[in-house]
Write an enzyme that holds these catalytic residues in place. Structure first.
Site, PDB file in Angstrom:
ATOM      1  N   GLY A 232      12.030  -9.430  10.879  1.00 11.76           N
ATOM      2  CA  GLY A 232      11.722 -10.804  10.506  1.00 11.76           C
ATOM      3  C   GLY A 232      10.723 -11.381  11.481  1.00 11.76           C
ATOM      4  O   GLY A 232      10.555 -10.858  12.579  1.00 11.76           O
TER       5      GLY A 232
ATOM      6  N   CYS B  50      14.335  -3.670  13.932  1.00  7.75           N
ATOM      7  CA  CYS B  50      13.505  -4.669  14.619  1.00  7.75           C
ATOM      8  C   CYS B  50      14.311  -5.943  14.876  1.00  7.75           C
ATOM      9  O   CYS B  50      15.245  -5.938  15.666  1.00  7.75           O
ATOM     10  CB  CYS B  50      12.220  -4.919  13.814  1.00  7.75           C
ATOM     11  SG  CYS B  50      10.976  -5.817  14.760  1.00  7.75           S
ATOM     12  N   TYR B  51      13.978  -7.036  14.195  1.00  9.11           N
ATOM     13  CA  TYR B  51      14.746  -8.278  14.373  1.00  9.11           C
ATOM     14  C   TYR B  51      16.241  -8.010  14.135  1.00  9.11           C
ATOM     15  O   TYR B  51      17.093  -8.538  14.848  1.00  9.11           O
ATOM     16  CB  TYR B  51      14.226  -9.315  13.382  1.00  9.11           C
ATOM     17  CG  TYR B  51      14.861 -10.679  13.496  1.00  9.11           C
ATOM     18  CD1 TYR B  51      14.432 -11.593  14.448  1.00  9.11           C
ATOM     19  CD2 TYR B  51      15.893 -11.048  12.636  1.00  9.11           C
ATOM     20  CE1 TYR B  51      15.018 -12.851  14.545  1.00  9.11           C
ATOM     21  CE2 TYR B  51      16.471 -12.305  12.731  1.00  9.11           C
ATOM     22  CZ  TYR B  51      16.029 -13.203  13.686  1.00  9.11           C
ATOM     23  OH  TYR B  51      16.615 -14.447  13.781  1.00  9.11           O
TER      24      TYR B  51
ATOM     25  N   GLU C 235      10.772   2.319   7.983  1.00 12.96           N
ATOM     26  CA  GLU C 235      10.460   2.214   6.549  1.00 12.96           C
ATOM     27  C   GLU C 235       8.973   2.348   6.249  1.00 12.96           C
ATOM     28  O   GLU C 235       8.599   2.554   5.096  1.00 12.96           O
ATOM     29  CB  GLU C 235      10.992   0.881   5.996  1.00 12.96           C
ATOM     30  CG  GLU C 235      10.238  -0.372   6.413  1.00 12.96           C
ATOM     31  CD  GLU C 235      10.660  -0.940   7.767  1.00 12.96           C
ATOM     32  OE1 GLU C 235      11.272  -0.194   8.564  1.00 12.96           O
ATOM     33  OE2 GLU C 235      10.366  -2.112   8.051  1.00 12.96           O
TER      34      GLU C 235
ATOM     35  N   SER D   2       3.413  -5.762 -24.775  1.00  9.08           N
ATOM     36  CA  SER D   2       2.084  -6.205 -24.326  1.00  9.08           C
ATOM     37  C   SER D   2       1.112  -5.044 -24.266  1.00  9.08           C
ATOM     38  O   SER D   2      -0.077  -5.244 -24.098  1.00  9.08           O
ATOM     39  CB  SER D   2       2.212  -6.809 -22.936  1.00  9.08           C
ATOM     40  OG  SER D   2       2.534  -5.786 -22.006  1.00  9.08           O
ATOM     41  N   GLY D   3       1.644  -3.823 -24.379  1.00  8.67           N
ATOM     42  CA  GLY D   3       0.793  -2.658 -24.154  1.00  8.67           C
ATOM     43  C   GLY D   3       0.960  -2.141 -22.735  1.00  8.67           C
ATOM     44  O   GLY D   3       0.512  -1.059 -22.402  1.00  8.67           O
TER      45      GLY D   3
ATOM     46  N   ASP E  49       5.692  -1.987 -18.410  1.00  9.04           N
ATOM     47  CA  ASP E  49       7.005  -2.625 -18.253  1.00  9.04           C
ATOM     48  C   ASP E  49       7.646  -2.948 -19.599  1.00  9.04           C
ATOM     49  O   ASP E  49       8.801  -2.587 -19.843  1.00  9.04           O
ATOM     50  CB  ASP E  49       6.882  -3.912 -17.416  1.00  9.04           C
ATOM     51  CG  ASP E  49       6.223  -3.648 -16.077  1.00  9.04           C
ATOM     52  OD1 ASP E  49       6.247  -2.488 -15.638  1.00  9.04           O
ATOM     53  OD2 ASP E  49       5.683  -4.595 -15.486  1.00  9.04           O
TER      54      ASP E  49
ATOM     55  N   ALA F 277       6.921  -1.684 -22.407  1.00  5.31           N
ATOM     56  CA  ALA F 277       7.132  -0.453 -23.176  1.00  5.31           C
ATOM     57  C   ALA F 277       8.417   0.254 -22.730  1.00  5.31           C
ATOM     58  O   ALA F 277       9.199   0.727 -23.561  1.00  5.31           O
ATOM     59  CB  ALA F 277       5.935   0.483 -23.003  1.00  5.31           C
TER      60      ALA F 277
ATOM     61  N   LYS G 148       8.415  -0.776  -9.714  1.00  3.71           N
ATOM     62  CA  LYS G 148       7.442  -0.230 -10.670  1.00  3.71           C
ATOM     63  C   LYS G 148       7.472   1.304 -10.733  1.00  3.71           C
ATOM     64  O   LYS G 148       7.420   1.887 -11.811  1.00  3.71           O
ATOM     65  CB  LYS G 148       6.042  -0.684 -10.249  1.00  3.71           C
ATOM     66  CG  LYS G 148       4.983  -0.421 -11.264  1.00  3.71           C
ATOM     67  CD  LYS G 148       4.781  -1.645 -12.096  1.00  3.71           C
ATOM     68  CE  LYS G 148       3.631  -1.572 -13.037  1.00  3.71           C
ATOM     69  NZ  LYS G 148       3.544  -2.816 -13.812  1.00  3.71           N
TER      70      LYS G 148
END
Ligand code: XMP
Length: 516
Positions: A61, A88-89, A177, A228-229, A232, A234, A372
């Protein structure tokens, strides 16, 4: 609040202390096939424990633990027997609460740093004794709490990693990460292994669980989905199709602002794969009428948005009367942006064309807990065509925001032809997946040229290609000259009326990805 995938999978909760790192941590955990979810640091400890997480990760953070009003955690979290990894934080918070010492060193440690690791530790076991890690901090833990063993140090951080395996408490000052910490994934994996997290979060099991959940939610009712094509909507439609088959009606509004071949791709993705009905509404004329004479980008967006809603509503009323659910492709990052409290705030710009506040539907959002890349993998497993699964992000208002000035059928057709060449050459060069978005823009100016010894007064075309992680920031893509040259030559030779090609070398900020 919507139920989460955590009911079905071992879950690691990532407590968000305000850094952009929380999302990355959650993704890394999921890459180890363990489900993870981000929660705000203000979440009551009872709520954390009620979720029965197999582990908790405290993120980094931007604040100092010594600052007034710096976010904290309820110390009971560290005594509940749940494995905790502080990063970290997060590590500094643990140190402070458990009797260690966090100093304001007055300096900072930033960037790639050499770490001396204790190789017989739980956290760093099996790793090289000397390795590179990514640091980004000012304060530092200078004394580990009683009971902890220091298992890593750098020149500026005497306690760069500590652990107390008996209490299942771990901490690292550096960022495991990020990709700049090459052995970072092993740190997360070691924590997950110690926590006994079962690696069952795979696309295959996610599909099974999502399908069950959709069936339970929709029951015997019917649903409608706006396609929408994009990948997501789809994939969302494909999952709901698996769950309820022909009780789903998909509506694809072809607003005439799509790229070459896109409408056909949507239809192909459906053909043979889907039991659900697909209604295609060819509405190019309707949208062009709405855009006639409009040059202001915001007015364009508004006109397209409202036209979209009207067209979709008409089609839904006609083809799916009585449908009580609307399927949407909302992703986890959209949910996180709306507040990690999971308050289910849906931002209008995340919906297809701004749907559906005035419509009487309950929402089905099967991708609400997915990133995604997970959505793409699910799409692939469900058999959607590659071209759809790997489709680059494309704005809802489509080519209308890439035709600068008035949108006409003729200008759209010129842009579509140039855009096809740009994408084709980048695909041939093997760059398609390295580039976040690449496209052509048609500005509202003319330029003088010379072709076949004659003067021309034609259209310039601008090529835009960017690399990005999340579209919040972007770099112009450093494309090889030879590739750019081929694009320029082909666009000028193949698209009548174009006599010049320019490459946009603006990053974001200060530019945006789209021109309008
Ligand atoms: P900018 O141009 O703001 O774009 O850097 C960031 C990302 O968002 C996409 N974009 C849109 N997507 N509706 C959408 O669904 C829109 O109105 C819209 N405007 C921009 C853009 O393509 C990029 O990926």
């Amino acid at each position: 609040m919507a139920t989460t995938a955590g009911e079905h999978f071992d879950t690691v909760l990532v407590v968000d202390f305000g850094a952009q790192y929380a999302q990355v941590i959650a993704r890394r955990v999921r890459e180890c096939n363990v489900y993870s979810e981000i929660v705000p640091h203000s979440i009551p400890v009872e709520e954390v424990l009620a979720r029965r997480p197999v582990g908790v990760i405290l993120s980094g953070g931007p604040k100092s633990v010594h600052e007034q009003g710096a976010p904290g955690i309820d110390p009971r979290l560290l005594h509940a027997g749940v494995p905790v990894l502080g990063i970290c934080y997060g590590q500094q918070l643990m140190a402070g609460l458990l009797g260690g010492e966090v100093a304001r060193t007055g300096g900072s440690e930033f960037g790639r740093t050499g770490l001396r690791a204790t190789t017989d530790s739980v956290l760093l076991g099996g790793q090289p004794g000397a390795q590179t890690v990514w640091m980004s901090h000012n304060d530092a833990v200078v004394a580990a709490p009683p009971g902890f063993r220091v298992v890593g140090a750098t020149d500026a951080s005497p306690v760069a990693a500590f652990e107390d395996p008996d209490r299942s408490l771990f901490g690292v000052q550096y960022h495991p990460e990020v990709s700049h910490t090459p052995r970072g994934r092993e740190v997360i994996q070691a924590f997950l292994a110690h926590a006994g997290a079962r690696p069952e979060w795979t696309a295959h099991s996610v599909i099974g669980t999502a399908v069950e959940r959709i069936r339970a939610r929709v029951g015997d009712a019917t649903a409608v989905c706006g396609l929408s094509g994009g990948v997501d909507s789809a994939v969302a439609a494909a999952l709901v199709n698996e769950a309820i088959g022909d009780r789903l009606t998909c509506v694809f509004v072809d607003h005439g602002l799509l790229r070459a071949g896109e409408a056909e791709q949507v239809e192909e993705a459906f053909g043979g794969h889907f039991e659900s009905k697909l209604v295609t509404v060819r509405a190019a004329e309707r949208f062009l009428d709405a855009l006639a004479g409009v040059t202001d980008p915001e007015v364009k967006r508004k006109r397209i948005g409202s036209e979209f809603i009207r067209t979709f509503e008409d089609a839904a009323r006609e083809h799916a009367p009585g449908a009580s659910f609307l399927v949407q492709g909302t992703l986890y990052p959209d949910v996180i942006e709306s507040g990690t409290g999971g308050a289910a705030v849906i931002k209008s710009h995340h919906n297809v064309g701004g749907l559906p506040e005035t419509m009487d539907f309950a929402l089905v959002e099967p991708l609400r807990w997915l990133f995604k890349d997970e959505v793409r993998e699910i799409g692939r497993q469900l058999g959607l065509p590659e071209a759809m699964v790997w489709r680059q992000p494309f704005p809802g208002p489509g080519l209308a925001v890439r035709v600068i000035g008035e949108v006409t059928a003729q200008r759209l057709s010129l842009l579509r032809a140039a855009d096809l060449v740009v994408r084709d050459e980048l695909r041939r060069a093997g760059l398609e997946r390295d580039i976040w978005q690449a496209f052509a823009v048609l500005p509202a100016i003319h330029s003088v040229g010379v072709q076949g010894d004659a003067r021309t007064y034609g259209h310039p075309v601008i090529v835009r290609a960017v690399t990005s992680e999340d579209a919040m920031t972007a770099d112009f893509a450093r494309i090889d000259w030879a590739v750019l040259e081929r694009i320029a030559t082909r666009v000028i030779n193949e698209v009548p009326g174009v006599n010049r090609v320019a490459y946009d070398i603006t990053s974001k900020p200060p530019g945006t990805i789209e021109w309008e």
